[in-house]
Design a protein around this motif. Structure first.
Motif, PDB file in Angstrom:
ATOM      1  N   LYS A   9       1.012  -1.035  -0.256  1.00 51.71           N
ATOM      2  CA  LYS A   9       0.378   0.492  -0.184  1.00 51.71           C
ATOM      3  C   LYS A   9       0.986   1.529   0.231  1.00 51.71           C
ATOM      4  O   LYS A   9       2.320   1.138   0.931  1.00 51.71           O
ATOM      5  N   ILE A  10      -0.008   2.489  -0.883  1.00 50.51           N
ATOM      6  CA  ILE A  10       1.817   3.410  -0.440  1.00 50.51           C
ATOM      7  C   ILE A  10       0.209   4.548  -0.607  1.00 50.51           C
ATOM      8  O   ILE A  10      -0.399   4.618  -1.470  1.00 50.51           O
ATOM      9  N   VAL A  11       0.711   5.582   0.201  1.00 47.10           N
ATOM     10  CA  VAL A  11      -0.252   6.492   0.268  1.00 47.10           C
ATOM     11  C   VAL A  11       0.592   7.312  -0.135  1.00 47.10           C
ATOM     12  O   VAL A  11       1.778   8.556   0.329  1.00 47.10           O
ATOM     13  N   VAL A  12       0.388   8.939  -1.267  1.00 43.78           N
ATOM     14  CA  VAL A  12       0.982  10.052  -1.580  1.00 43.78           C
ATOM     15  C   VAL A  12       0.441  11.011  -1.357  1.00 43.78           C
ATOM     16  O   VAL A  12      -1.043  11.068  -1.803  1.00 43.78           O
ATOM     17  N   HIS A  13       0.537  12.426  -0.233  1.00 40.40           N
ATOM     18  CA  HIS A  13      -0.157  12.918   0.045  1.00 40.40           C
ATOM     19  C   HIS A  13      -0.435  14.527  -1.415  1.00 40.40           C
ATOM     20  O   HIS A  13      -1.684  14.809  -1.017  1.00 40.40           O
TER      21      HIS A  13
END
Lengths: 415, 415
Positions: free
Chosen positions: B117-121
């Motif tokens: 999972k990758i979260v990029v704000h």
């Protein structure tokens, strides 16, 4: 694999190469211009003729394959590889911002070569020594009068088609002024076939481990020179990098746990090479270059203090060779298998008590035992449906040559 | 670019490196075992903790991106690259002959990590000096109790996500016994950010031409060490390989017609680097390292027999610099531009009549003219919205440092 014994030759080589480099470099500095009377194709095709036209190649070059071999994916994948090579530099107008302008430019420019036609007559993709690699290549302006024209490769096998693709890519040059890919000196008519059935390059992954990706790069570069055999000297006294499922301790002789090839890695290398028309000839060099085997199975050494050549007196030694060759047979479909056999110093046999006794019991001199070893290894290879190959140096040992070489094919050009 | 003047330093370097290699090699031969108390992540993250679990990674690893930056293709393309690296060796069961067996094996094995999972704000993908490259990375067994778990990267920008992907790939090891990819010492909790905003590597394509593919390989390898600036020393006295549309004769100073970069090549390099979070800082080294400019425009030399530094007395010299910088501004979006400025021997200015006269007319010593040249070049760079950089050696020329360096940023770590 001659090392220490030929050090003087190596020094001589270095001197010669250095001298050649100096001559070459100084001649380069005089002029880097191209001699237009020459054909810049390497290796030079068997027969060719050229003209005075300059043709442009469409960056959207299409492939059209026909013939019984048209269903094989080898040609299609090769076409995509070569397209990336031919259009290494971005061509004017492609990827420009306006799709409309782009389209207009290309239409108005009217490329001379829009399609590469490839005819492959056979659907047999078996790759063995002597496979038909011949091809014809025509690159000419299509005047609309002939069904051939533009660029056409005709070959009996997919491997001939690969060689034709390589030649076609060498005819294509990026022109820095017009930023387009051009074929100079068209029409080209080329009829080509290799002069030698075996065109090999040796890699040694025992003295220096090469990652799988590096081996793939080497294979890729071999295809540019139309070489067709990767001679993989896998194992030697320094390290044993290959997995052998039947004797799972053998690759304990690797330099480290990362410097190893799984069976799947080896399969991948063979399959990558086949897609480029390249056979992989594996080499397992016995009995002289095999000290690393004992890291996993110390019984293969005459004794812990005298480790080479492999112990000729034990059945276990030949069981292990047979196990290795059985496992490798599933990986390497090429008909040739290299058994090394060079540089055997038999002192350990003569000095280790149980081997010495075995020699006496069998009424063999050390030299005869060496002959027995090589011959037995060859028989094992033959029993696995392989044609064994040995280093040429064995020919020089006149006394044993006659019997050994009834099976051996001295096909390696690098010895 | 210090060459001749620092030869003694180079010799010293060679001796030190050789000594280190000998020490390193001999220590290697003692043991190649892994010290499990260490974290094998390079560079070492700012903060991290690990545990004692071993987790398996599914070869069919999925990506799930969320956050405002989830639409950017940089992360998705990077994930595919890293997946190929992580699964470099074929994993047991994958590509095996029976699809059914394969499926059964994988289901029953139950991989611990099936999704990254990758979260990029942020959806801002501008890449400038000081861009936020921080990230957190968690790799842990998902006990089903938490919404995070398995493997999760959280970052403010796509570039932080790239650094997290690199770290994740370094945690994954191929295990030769089980033929699977494992993460040892989980759970991992890593909080990381770079210590230096500028982490550069210099390439010199003037002394030795590097093909575009080689430059791409260098950029790719930089990403493995989390470097973020490719300092491209494009042009020097030996060759001028880059196309400059405003002054189309400049690349006549290339070694040969093949050893050149088109504008499109340069764009391709910048774009390839950006996909890996790497800026390209171009260098055009004036006035001392510029002899090759005169191959296309001999007026840039003080005289045909005295060719360096560039002729300070002509407006044309600064027009050409301005033209080059205008053309390069369209290619290189990075805010820093390197103007060289090192190793200027002003003898040609003092000895060539028309330059000598110009110096006298303007009441300048040769050293003051050098200062004037560097300052004028900086002003041109600033007028193109660039922050100019010069070689550190200029700082040592105390007399001219104060005025020159009001604009110069001494940010290059390699001088």
């Amino acid at each position: 694999m001659l090392l220490k014994s030929q050090e003087h030759l190596s020094v001589l080589k270095v001197i010669i190469i250095t001298a050649l480099l100096i001559i070459f470099t100084s001649s380069l500095s005089v002029s880097t211009d191209v001699d237009d009377s020459l054909a810049y194709i390497w290796p030079l095709p068997a027969q060719f003729s050229s003209g005075n036209d300059t043709l442009s190649v469409d960056p959207a070059l299409c492939l059209s394959v026909s013939g019984k071999g048209s269903g094989l994916k080898i040609v299609e994948e090769a076409f995509e590889r070569y397209k990336a090579i031919i259009f290494e530099h971005e061509v004017e107008g492609v990827n420009s911002h306006s799709v409309f302008n782009n389209f207009r430019k290309r239409r108005s420019r009217g490329f001379d070569i829009g399609t590469l036609k490839i005819v492959v007559h056979s659907d047999n993709e078996e790759l063995q020594l002597g496979v038909d690699e011949s091809y014809t290549l025509l690159v000419a302006k299509n005047e609309g009068l002939s069904i051939i024209g533009e660029a056409t490769i005709e070959a009996n096998t997919v491997y001939g088609a690969l060689r034709g693709l390589e030649t076609f890519s060498q005819l294509c040059s990026f022109d820095y002024d017009t930023k387009s890919v051009l074929v100079y000196k068209a029409p080209w008519y080329i009829q080509d076939k290799p002069r030698f059935a075996f065109r090999g390059l040796l890699i040694d992954t025992s003295r220096h481990y090469l990652p799988v990706d590096v081996i793939k790069q080497i294979i890729e570069s071999m295809s540019y020179a139309k070489l067709n055999v990767l001679h993989w000297h896998i194992i030697d006294e320094q390290s044993f990098p290959l997995e052998v499922p039947t004797y799972p301790n053998l690759w304990k002789g690797a330099y480290s746990k990362w410097e190893r090839y799984t069976v799947e890695d080896a399969h991948e290398i063979v399959s990558f090479a086949k897609m480029r028309g390249i056979n992989v000839m594996a080499e397992v060099d016995v009995p002289g270059h095999a000290e690393s085997w004992g890291a996993g199975y110390p019984n293969l050494w005459p004794s812990p203090s005298c480790r080479e050549p492999l112990d000729v007196s034990k059945n276990f030694t030949f069981e292990v060779i047979s196990g290795i060759l059985s496992d490798l047979r599933k990986i390497f479909p090429f008909e040739l298998f290299h058994l090394g056999g060079d540089e055997v110093n038999t002192d350990c046999w003569s000095s280790t008590p149980h081997v010495k006794k075995w020699l006496r019991d069998h009424k063999l001199t050390a030299k005869e035992a060496y002959q027995y070893f090589v011959l037995t290894a060859q028989k094992i290879a033959i029993s696995k449906n392989w044609t064994p190959v040995n280093w040429f140096v064995l020919f020089c040992a006149n006394e044993i040559a006659s019997s050994i070489f009834k099976f051996a094919l001295p096909l390696d050009f690098h010895s």
